[in-house]
Design a protein around this motif. Structure first.
Motif, PDB file in Angstrom:
ATOM      1  N   ARG A 297      45.414  40.446  41.728  1.00 40.53           N
ATOM      2  CA  ARG A 297      44.944  41.787  42.065  1.00 40.53           C
ATOM      3  C   ARG A 297      45.851  42.350  43.142  1.00 40.53           C
ATOM      4  O   ARG A 297      46.201  41.660  44.091  1.00 40.53           O
TER       5      ARG A 297
ATOM      6  N   LYS B 226      39.350  32.593  39.158  1.00 35.93           N
ATOM      7  CA  LYS B 226      39.655  33.792  39.962  1.00 35.93           C
ATOM      8  C   LYS B 226      39.377  33.425  41.409  1.00 35.93           C
ATOM      9  O   LYS B 226      38.254  33.075  41.762  1.00 35.93           O
TER      10      LYS B 226
ATOM     11  N   TYR C 293      44.592  41.441  49.607  1.00 33.20           N
ATOM     12  CA  TYR C 293      44.140  41.221  50.986  1.00 33.20           C
ATOM     13  C   TYR C 293      45.294  41.400  51.971  1.00 33.20           C
ATOM     14  O   TYR C 293      45.122  41.947  53.051  1.00 33.20           O
TER      15      TYR C 293
ATOM     16  N   TYR D  29      34.714  31.654  39.348  1.00 37.11           N
ATOM     17  CA  TYR D  29      35.132  32.404  40.538  1.00 37.11           C
ATOM     18  C   TYR D  29      34.978  31.544  41.787  1.00 37.11           C
ATOM     19  O   TYR D  29      33.986  30.812  41.922  1.00 37.11           O
TER      20      TYR D  29
ATOM     21  N   ASP E 258      38.835  47.128  44.496  1.00 37.19           N
ATOM     22  CA  ASP E 258      37.944  46.922  43.345  1.00 37.19           C
ATOM     23  C   ASP E 258      37.703  48.203  42.553  1.00 37.19           C
ATOM     24  O   ASP E 258      37.468  49.265  43.127  1.00 37.19           O
TER      25      ASP E 258
ATOM     26  N   TRP F 169      31.616  40.880  36.989  1.00 39.39           N
ATOM     27  CA  TRP F 169      31.387  41.533  38.274  1.00 39.39           C
ATOM     28  C   TRP F 169      31.044  43.026  38.248  1.00 39.39           C
ATOM     29  O   TRP F 169      30.030  43.445  38.767  1.00 39.39           O
TER      30      TRP F 169
ATOM     31  N   CYS G 169      32.938  36.535  48.805  1.00 34.68           N
ATOM     32  CA  CYS G 169      32.574  37.863  49.325  1.00 34.68           C
ATOM     33  C   CYS G 169      31.057  38.037  49.318  1.00 34.68           C
ATOM     34  O   CYS G 169      30.505  38.746  50.142  1.00 34.68           O
ATOM     35  N   GLY G 170      30.373  37.368  48.407  1.00 35.17           N
ATOM     36  CA  GLY G 170      28.917  37.458  48.343  1.00 35.17           C
ATOM     37  C   GLY G 170      28.224  36.440  49.245  1.00 35.17           C
ATOM     38  O   GLY G 170      26.990  36.342  49.227  1.00 35.17           O
TER      39      GLY G 170
ATOM     40  N   ASP H 146      39.189  34.591  45.114  1.00 36.59           N
ATOM     41  CA  ASP H 146      39.066  35.744  45.997  1.00 36.59           C
ATOM     42  C   ASP H 146      39.533  35.371  47.410  1.00 36.59           C
ATOM     43  O   ASP H 146      39.834  34.200  47.682  1.00 36.59           O
TER      44      ASP H 146
ATOM     45  N   ASP I 216      31.719  35.525  37.658  1.00 38.03           N
ATOM     46  CA  ASP I 216      32.254  35.994  38.951  1.00 38.03           C
ATOM     47  C   ASP I 216      31.390  35.422  40.072  1.00 38.03           C
ATOM     48  O   ASP I 216      30.854  34.301  39.944  1.00 38.03           O
ATOM     49  N   ASP I 217      31.217  36.158  41.141  1.00 40.15           N
ATOM     50  CA  ASP I 217      30.541  35.644  42.333  1.00 40.15           C
ATOM     51  C   ASP I 217      29.056  35.338  42.054  1.00 40.15           C
ATOM     52  O   ASP I 217      28.511  35.742  41.030  1.00 40.15           O
TER      53      ASP I 217
ATOM     54  N   MET J 167      38.967  45.328  36.220  1.00 41.97           N
ATOM     55  CA  MET J 167      38.281  45.308  34.912  1.00 41.97           C
ATOM     56  C   MET J 167      38.290  46.645  34.168  1.00 41.97           C
ATOM     57  O   MET J 167      38.459  47.704  34.755  1.00 41.97           O
TER      58      MET J 167
HETATM   59  C1  GLA Z   1      35.656  41.048  45.658  1.00 39.94           C
HETATM   60  C2  GLA Z   1      36.482  41.087  44.385  1.00 39.94           C
HETATM   61  C3  GLA Z   1      35.625  41.553  43.221  1.00 39.94           C
HETATM   62  C4  GLA Z   1      34.447  40.605  43.056  1.00 39.94           C
HETATM   63  C5  GLA Z   1      33.655  40.519  44.363  1.00 39.94           C
HETATM   64  C6  GLA Z   1      32.595  39.463  44.314  1.00 39.94           C
HETATM   65  O1  GLA Z   1      35.256  42.322  46.063  1.00 39.94           O
HETATM   66  O2  GLA Z   1      37.597  41.919  44.526  1.00 39.94           O
HETATM   67  O3  GLA Z   1      36.378  41.607  42.036  1.00 39.94           O
HETATM   68  O4  GLA Z   1      34.897  39.354  42.663  1.00 39.94           O
HETATM   69  O5  GLA Z   1      34.497  40.231  45.470  1.00 39.94           O
HETATM   70  O6  GLA Z   1      31.868  39.360  45.492  1.00 39.94           O
END
Ligand code: GLA
Length: 407
Positions: free
Chosen positions: A216, A157, A195, A123, A220, A36, A131-132, A159, A81-82, A258
């Protein structure tokens, strides 16, 4: 009556066990690479073939981890990831990897990695969308867990975009149960506490630790020293240490996000500092960088065996801030063998190295003894009684020490 009570207790116990995460995984913090921070949601592989989210990226990074000594040092996970799937599920409701960017599908990647003795992570998102903007797990928890297991996924992972934070205590736990039920060993990384923190809720980290292997708790990471220091500051808050520092340990890790060493922003001292803090936090070590372009000095930091041993210490205690004044900080971490890890940090921008002193008493060691002091960056041992002094560079310099009874 006693008998009935005993049966009820047993029932209660078995319910508690099957509701909790019971995978027995990551007894020391997981290590690897995650897409990510460095690669974001760049899906334009025609225009930027070496800089986008596709099968080739993950295979390239797996090969670099393997060929350049990272996997042997412990970095054996490659995590997607996303932005990997299509926007629509298939006719059976299953997630589908984008067939242009992942022409052989995710199982192919997992099989390839397993042949290299490495592991693949993926992810997802607990809400309706990631989130994407890709499909979320809401309404598909069972199905997606089974899909991931059938592909040979080793870590998820999860989210928390596009979701009601109030539902997360129950919802993330439902995923725990679904992962348990697949029978596959899948490390579970949760974004749930962050969150809830952002929404102003009180987070029960005991409960989070029951259901997740890592989680988390803060925003980020970005490619900047300010971002790194804001995370360290958050971890240094005494209240936060009481809330979540104390639950850190085998199988249950706070995730400060990360490693950005090897990217664009950090100086050499700051790169050492991020790595040292993440190691002393016993944090998951997921690099997000281009391993093909990394400088030799960055690689040397990432492969520092003395620091990795601190990260992988079986006790898994998170470092705690002992003092902070005038931009100088002292942190301590308890280690399984009774030694104490100490960080001296000079974050001041007053541009000259400063002499910093740590007394052994302030980091919890008894006075009147001679200790072995190992500098974990230079790998030099020395001896000291009562206190230890050394110069620390400004603008983010750290000295990372291990203080033991004997060398
Ligand atoms: C959130 C997560 C990030 C990443 C993005 C992907 O912001 O916290 O680590 O995974 O989404 O869209």
């Amino acid at each position: 009556m006693v008998k009935v009570y005993a049966v009820l207790c047993l029932l209660g116990l078995s319910i508690a066990v099957s509701n909790a995460l019971n995978n027995g995984l990551v007894r020391t913090p997981p290590m690897g690479w995650l897409a990510w921070e460095r690669y974001r949601c760049n899906i334009d592989c025609e225009k930027e073939p070496d800089n986008c989210i596709n099968e080739d990226l993950f295979l390239r990074m797996a090969n670099l981890l393997n060929d350049n000594g990272y996997a042997a040092a412990g970095y054996d996970r490659v995590n997607i990831d996303d932005c990997w799937p299509l926007h629509n599920r298939d006719e059976h409701g299953r997630l589908v990897a984008d067939p242009v960017r992942f022409p052989h599908g995710i199982k192919y990647l997992a099989d390839k990695l397993h042949k290299m003795n490495m592991k693949l992570g993926i992810y997802g998102d607990y809400g309706t969308k990631t989130c994407g903007g890709y499909p979320g797990m809401m309404g598909y928890i069972r199905k997606d867990s089974e899909t991931f297991a059938s592909w040979g996924i080793d870590m998820l992972k999860l989210d928390g975009c596009y979701a009601d934070v109030k539902l997360m205590n129950e919802g993330y736990a439902e995923v725990t149960r679904a992962l348990n039920q697949t029978g596959r060993e899948i490390v579970y990384s949760c974004s749930w506490p962050d969150y809830q923190r952002i929404a102003g809720m009180n987070v029960s980290y005991e409960n989070v630790a029951k259901h997740c292997n890592l989680w988390r708790n803060y925003i980020d990471i970005q490619d900047s020293w300010d971002s790194v220091t804001s995370i360290i500051d958050f971890y240094g808050e005494p209240k936060n240490y009481r809330d979540f520092g104390v639950v850190n340990g085998p199988g249950q890790w706070n995730d400060p996000d990360m490693l950005i060493l090897g990217d664009y922003s950090l100086s050499k001292d700051q790169s050492i500092a991020q790595f040292v803090f993440w190691c002393y936090f016993s944090a998951p070590l997921f690099m997000s960088n281009d391993l093909a372009k990394i400088q030799d000095w960055t690689k040397e930091i990432l492969l520092n065996a003395d620091l990795i041993a601190i990260n992988q210490d079986p006790l898994g205690r998170m470092a705690q801030r002992v003092s902070a004044s005038g931009g100088r900080e002292i942190w301590r971490k308890e280690l399984a063998d009774g030694s104490v890890g100490v960080i001296l940090w000079n974050r001041s921008t007053y541009g000259t190295p400063v002499l910093m002193t740590v007394t052994f008493a302030e980091v919890g060691l008894s006075a009147g003894r001679t200790y072995c002091i190992r500098d974990l960056v230079t790998h030099v041992n020395s001896h000291a009684t009562t206190s230890f002094s050394t110069y620390v560079n400004p603008a983010g310099g750290v000295i990372a020490l291990k203080v033991s009874q004997a060398c």
